[in-house]
Design an enzyme around this catalytic site. Structure first.
Site, PDB file in Angstrom:
ATOM      1  N   ASP A  84       0.870  -1.177   0.000  1.00 53.20           N
ATOM      2  CA  ASP A  84       0.000   0.000   0.000  1.00 53.20           C
ATOM      3  C   ASP A  84       0.907   1.227   0.000  1.00 53.20           C
ATOM      4  O   ASP A  84       1.456   1.615   1.026  1.00 53.20           O
ATOM      5  CB  ASP A  84      -0.894  -0.023   1.246  1.00 53.20           C
ATOM      6  CG  ASP A  84      -1.795   1.200   1.350  1.00 53.20           C
ATOM      7  OD1 ASP A  84      -1.890   1.969   0.367  1.00 53.20           O
ATOM      8  OD2 ASP A  84      -2.395   1.408   2.425  1.00 53.20           O
ATOM      9  N   ASP A 108      -5.705   2.860  -3.905  1.00 48.76           N
ATOM     10  CA  ASP A 108      -6.025   2.546  -2.508  1.00 48.76           C
ATOM     11  C   ASP A 108      -7.521   2.506  -2.290  1.00 48.76           C
ATOM     12  O   ASP A 108      -8.036   1.645  -1.559  1.00 48.76           O
ATOM     13  CB  ASP A 108      -5.360   3.543  -1.559  1.00 48.76           C
ATOM     14  CG  ASP A 108      -5.687   4.993  -1.877  1.00 48.76           C
ATOM     15  OD1 ASP A 108      -6.222   5.290  -2.981  1.00 48.76           O
ATOM     16  OD2 ASP A 108      -5.399   5.858  -1.025  1.00 48.76           O
TER      17      ASP A 108
END
Length: 248
Positions: A6, A100
């Protein structure tokens, strides 16, 4: 072993998944501004990886991550055109949708009851609305607002005298000096903003809606905003894990 990454504006988080289980002891954080080929390789070089899925909102570091990780295993750079995603996009601006947010939407659709709003409280606070739609869930839109750290930085950089402060610990609503006043305005203002946006979204959805929150400031906000039903620190990783298991 599967690597999940991430890559956000502030921090880049790495997590290994083995036999369908998150190896939380493997979780590693590197400030995004400090990412290099060397420290990326140092994080992943100890593992025998079969695949990597990356959600990046930082184009410069996305290129770096892809270039380094593909030396270790095949890499999927998540975006809205990734084949086989378990969601439908009812969203004209899908080309601008951050990776995301896509991961959070997938996780909300596959792990929580629908309708669901996924709130990610970090550098920005994002709200993503996922509705039931037959075989696939349907993403219909959301909202983006500045996060607490962004507000604090903007006030410091945009004024001559306001200091750079941080929101830490309990924040009383009435500040007794300038620093405390900035913390109070930022913290309670953010909580009020999140509460107000959720109120309007739930009204627009028109039925009982589950709210899941993630991100670095999620627990701070959820302690005040009771519309948040649960905190899931691994929400983005759950979405990436789903993508990793899409048949190739």
């Amino acid at each position: 072993m599967i690597l999940l990454v991430d890559n956000s504006n502030t921090r880049t988080k790495f997590l290994i998944c083995r036999d369908g289980q998150f190896c939380t002891h493997s979780r590693c954080l590197i400030p995004t501004a400090e990412l290099t080929a060397e420290n990326i390789s140092a994080v992943v070089g100890a593992y025998r990886l079969s695949y990597a899925v990356v959600a990046s909102v930082v184009p410069r570091t996305a290129e770096l991550l892809h270039a380094v990780l593909q030396k270790f295993c095949p890499v999927c750079m998540l975006n809205a055109t990734t084949p086989g995603l378990p969601i439908e996009f009812d969203y004209p601006g899908v080309a601008t949708l951050g990776a995301d947010r896509i991961a959070n939407i997938i996780a909300a659709a596959t792990h929580y009851s629908l309708p669901c709003i996924a709130v990610d409280a970090g550098t920005a606070v994002t709200f993503d609305v996922v509705l039931p739609a037959g075989q696939k869930a349907r993403f219909v839109g959301g909202a983006i607002a500045p996060g607490m750290s962004t507000m604090l930085m903007a006030m410091n950089q945009g004024t001559a005298l306001l200091p750079r402060v941080y929101v830490e610990g309990a924040v009383p609503p009435i500040g007794r000096n300038t620093s405390e006043a900035i913390q109070a305005g930022t913290y309670w203002g953010t909580c009020g903003m999140v509460d107000a946006i959720l109120t309007q979204m739930k009204h627009d959805i028109g039925e009982k809606t589950f709210v899941v929150a993630t991100g670095g400031d999620a627990s701070k906000i959820a302690s005040v905003v009771k519309k948040i039903d649960c905190i899931d620190e691994l929400l983005t990783f759950r979405g990436l894990w789903q993508v990793a298991h899409i048949p190739q």
